[in-house]
Motif scaffolding. Structure first.
Motif, mmCIF file in Angstrom:
data_model
loop_
_atom_site.group_PDB
_atom_site.id
_atom_site.type_symbol
_atom_site.label_atom_id
_atom_site.label_comp_id
_atom_site.label_asym_id
_atom_site.label_seq_id
_atom_site.Cartn_x
_atom_site.Cartn_y
_atom_site.Cartn_z
ATOM 1 N N ASN A 64 -0.728 3.749 0.972
ATOM 2 C CA ASN A 64 -0.246 2.500 0.387
ATOM 3 C C ASN A 64 -1.328 1.838 -0.451
ATOM 4 O OD1 ASN A 64 -1.826 0.509 2.179
ATOM 5 N ND2 ASN A 64 -0.861 1.890 3.653
ATOM 6 N N GLN A 487 2.888 -2.404 8.417
ATOM 7 C CA GLN A 487 3.692 -1.539 7.546
ATOM 8 C C GLN A 487 5.064 -1.319 8.180
ATOM 9 O OE1 GLN A 487 2.947 2.878 6.816
ATOM 10 N NE2 GLN A 487 2.222 2.015 4.894
ATOM 11 N N LEU A 489 8.407 0.932 7.757
ATOM 12 C CA LEU A 489 8.963 2.110 7.092
ATOM 13 C C LEU A 489 10.430 2.254 7.533
ATOM 14 C CD1 LEU A 489 7.366 5.528 6.566
ATOM 15 C CD2 LEU A 489 9.570 5.443 7.672
ATOM 16 N N VAL A 503 9.106 1.828 2.051
ATOM 17 C CA VAL A 503 7.856 1.512 2.756
ATOM 18 C C VAL A 503 7.314 0.193 2.220
ATOM 19 C CG1 VAL A 503 5.513 2.266 3.290
ATOM 20 C CG2 VAL A 503 7.329 3.964 3.052
#
Length: 769
Positions: A64, A487, A489, A503
């Motif tokens: 990322n 994060q 997802l 994401v």
């Protein structure tokens, strides 16, 4: 709000946008550390990448924009676990001037598209998983209601995509599965309504034993569109093939003919019908985006899931009965729907409930299945009511109005190592996947870092509640990263058969509260905090026996104001709150009075319905459920927001109240008189006609964006339906203090305290030493 899109590209809003470092300091903040996430909310600035995401080999977080990259060694360092990962060969061209999309700093949210299981010999022939709909129709209704329900079903079948598979189950005293593939003669399989039936028995009786075996990975030979062709196609057919058969079947379908004794309720086996539908769907390939759409017109009185006896002298359970543990069927029914939820989640299927009746139908018991499978729920008074008809049509309509339905969702959360996840409140199911980020305390669906969402749409929103690890790290500030990372997802299937992975990686700052609380205060989101408190309160009321929710909220608010207010001890007049907190007490005041906390005057079904919607809508919509918005229309000024207060009522104004579940257009006394005299029809009173029209136009705009479609109430001052507005207003003028009200305004007949009195008490208690 000044910011028209507070969710932003990431679709994430947090109660606190900077976090204290230790568990102890976090507990002093009173409002929990939580994030509200809209996993698949569409946004034009999100790039779509045609390859699979690159994952960290230790913690599985995805590459990322916050990853550190060594371009010479072709290595990236994961910001979550600091693992060094080698880039694979297809990233060989990477350099500071040639970055892959996911490393651009502005792309904190990216979407990856994956093709599902393509045929290796012919990639263009990838199987498309068509959606499956099994309609379950209650026939224990009066003729008129059944006609409305059947006409809605016909309209829905006409709107379905041609390739969508359709099945049909009707039920009354018994459950009937209609064989649509045998057109020469209508053929029905009957299941007894009084006893529980397992998935195996359903498959056995329908002759689907072979189809029910778990398929191997990919698509075995003999499957068309991913379904076992021969056997299942007796019951599930493409809409284009069975539309005529279904329409003829619906035309012939009558109300349940089983005799009902005088003084008794009809015998209705809702639980068996839903079990049979779930078993039938279990015979398709699991995870095909299949849904049970149940149209129910009364309480279940027969077999599993019963909520009341057949004897009419026994009323359907009320909140008082649940509170006193005097609802004999409740726990058993909830247990049954809990096991049905497990079965549907295993299969990856969804239960949608459309309940239309003047009495209760058991939404409170079915809530567990609806929430865990991410189903829709609509509660109306009749199948002829616009709330049902418009909402039902919108589920099947295409184009802008469609809900953006997606299936087989999976959410994974990665956090920096000091952060733990307590759980999620919202439409999902815990997959019990343990990991270092799992907290010992559980709120909602917890004990995991991975959740399943059988169905999600563009407005689906989940509340994640976090905890901090108890080790105190604030004494070594130099060695600790000043940022933390989260994060989210989300992988899911779109109806076209593709798998998408969204994401979102966000970062926020740690702050040392012992040094300064200034940054913490400026990072507070009042709307999100109010909604999170509403969701936690609703959850506590359902899971903790004997909880006095109003007192619990009051105590937390007093602690909050003691911590963040500025005052001299024991001097209420010196109390003041920073503008970053100034709206929060008002939100809590309205939450205490809302239908989520005050269950008096609402049935358990209505309360369950309100809570399901509170838990799945985005923060802006949920905030309107807690604290409705009010707009005032008058001759001498453009429409403007008005205080949610009885003082806003005026004889020559029109008010528009949006409380999400209902929209009220309220005409002041003078306006109503002029309208009744027909002034709006006279050419010289064009301005009056426009004034009457403006709130109606705005109401339709609000209705267009809401699901379920809200109830529209048009009323006049002193009319009987004015109660829909008065119930939501702050009672600053009641029959006790009616001396100083403005002419043309109104008073509320209540003993509730007003916001002003509430704040005075709050100040007095917050400053006590």
């Amino acid at each position: 709000m000044a910011n028209s899109d507070p969710e932003g590209v990431d679709g994430v809003r947090m109660t606190w946008n900077v976090w204290p470092r230790t568990k102890l300091e976090a507990s002093k903040c009173v409002i929990p550390l939580a994030a509200s996430i809209a996993p698949i909310r569409p946004h034009s600035d999100i790039p779509t990448l045609p390859y699979a995401p690159l994952r960290c080999r230790t913690c599985s977080a995805v590459l990322n924009a916050y990853s550190r990259v060594d371009f010479l060694a072709k290595i990236w360092i994961c910001p979550f676990c600091y693992q060094r990962n080698q880039f694979p060969p297809h990233y060989a061209m990477i350099s500071e001037t040639n970055l892959p999309c996911e490393l651009y700093p502005q792309y904190t949210t990216v979407q990856y598209t994956l093709q599902t299981n393509p045929d290796p010999n012919n990639p263009s022939n990838a199987p498309q998983l068509q959606p499956v709909f099994v309609f379950v129709l209650d026939t224990c209704m009066i003729e008129e209601e059944l006609v409305f329900a059947k006409s809605a079903l016909k309209q829905a079948i006409g709107l379905l995509p041609e390739q969508a598979f359709v099945g049909f189950v009707s039920f009354g005293t018994q459950a009937h599965v209609h064989e649509l593939g045998f057109t020469e003669m209508s053929k029905v399989y009957v299941f007894k309504g009084s006893k529980e039936i397992s998935k195996e028995q359903v498959l056995e009786q329908l002759g689907l034993r072979a189809a029910g075996r778990r398929p191997t990975a990919g698509y075995p030979k003999g499957l068309q569109n991913g379904y076992a062709n021969t056997v299942v196609n007796r019951f599930l057919l493409p809409a284009s093939d069975c539309e005529f058969t279904l329409n003829s079947l619906l035309d012939e379908l009558q109300t349940d003919q089983w005799p009902v004794q005088a003084g008794h309720r009809a015998s209705r086996c809702t639980g068996v019908a839903l079990s049979v539908a779930a078993g039938l769907l279990g015979a398709c390939l699991p995870g095909t985006g299949a849904r049970i759409i149940a149209l129910v017109g009364g309480p279940c009185t027969e077999g599993p899931g019963t909520i009341v006896s057949k004897d009419l002298s026994e009323p359907v359970r009320s909140h008082k009965d649940l509170f006193k543990d005097a609802a004999p069927y409740f726990k058993k029914a909830v247990k049954f729907y809990d096991s049905l939820a497990k079965q549907l989640v295993d299969q990856g299927h969804v239960l949608d409930l459309f309940a239309s009746a003047l009495d209760q139908v058991g939404v409170a018991e079915m809530k567990v299945t609806i929430e865990r499978t991410g189903g829709l729920v609509v509660l109306a008074e009749s199948f002829g009511h616009s709330v049902f008809k418009d909402s039902f049509k919108r589920v099947f309509e295409d184009g802008e109005q469609s809900l953006g339905l997606c299936f087989n969702g999976m959410l994974e959360i990665s956090c920096s190592k000091e952060i733990k996840v307590q759980g999620i409140i919202g439409p999902c199911t815990s997959l019990e996947k343990k990991g270092p980020s799992v907290s010992d305390t559980v709120i909602g669906e917890g004990n995991t870092t991975t959740w399943k969402m059988c169905r999600l749409d563009k407005s689906t929103c989940l509340t994640v509640i976090f905890d901090l690890s108890s080790t105190d790290q604030s004494n070594v500030p130099e060695t600790v990263n000043p940022q933390f990372y989260l994060q989210f997802l989300t992988s899911y299937q779109v109806p076209e058969g593709k798998t998408l992975i969204r994401v979102t990686t966000v970062t926020r700052q740690w702050v040392d509260i012992s040094v300064s609380t200034e940054e913490l205060i400026h990072g507070f989101d009042q709307e999100t905090a109010a909604v999170v408190m509403a969701r936690i309160t609703s959850l506590k009321m359902e899971t903790e026996e004997g909880l006095d929710a109003t007192r619990w909220l009051d105590r937390n608010l007093i602690r909050f104001c003691s911590k963040f207010g500025s005052y001299r001890e024991n001097d209420p007049s010196s109390f003041s709150l920073n503008p970053c907190f100034s709206l929060f007490p008002q939100f809590i005041f309205n939450l205490r009075r809302s239908q989520f906390v005050q269950v008096f005057n609402n049935s358990p079904d209505e309360t369950a319905y309100f809570r399901v919607l509170l838990n799945k809508e985005n923060i802006t919509n949920a905030a309107v459920m807690v604290q409705p918005s009010l707009i005032s229309y008058s001759f001498n000024s453009p429409p403007q927001p008005a205080l949610l207060d009885v003082a806003s009522i005026s004889a020559d104004h029109i008010l528009l109240l949006d409380s999400y579940f209902s929209i009220v257009v309220f005409h002041g006394m003078t306006i109503a008189q002029w309208r009744n005299m027909g002034y709006q029809n006279q050419p010289e009173h064009q301005a009056f006609a426009l004034l009457l029209e403006a709130p109606q136009v705005d109401a339709q705009i609000i209705i267009r964006d809401c699901f379920p479609v809200p109830r529209l109430v048009v009323c006049d001052q002193h009319g009987s339906q004015a109660r829909f507005l008065l119930a939501k207003l702050n009672p600053s003028a009641t029959y006790n203090n009616a001396t100083d009200i403005a002419p043309g305004s109104d008073i509320i007949f209540t003993d509730d305290v007003s916001l002003q009195v509430f704040c005075e008490h709050l100040q007095r208690l917050a400053v006590q030493s």
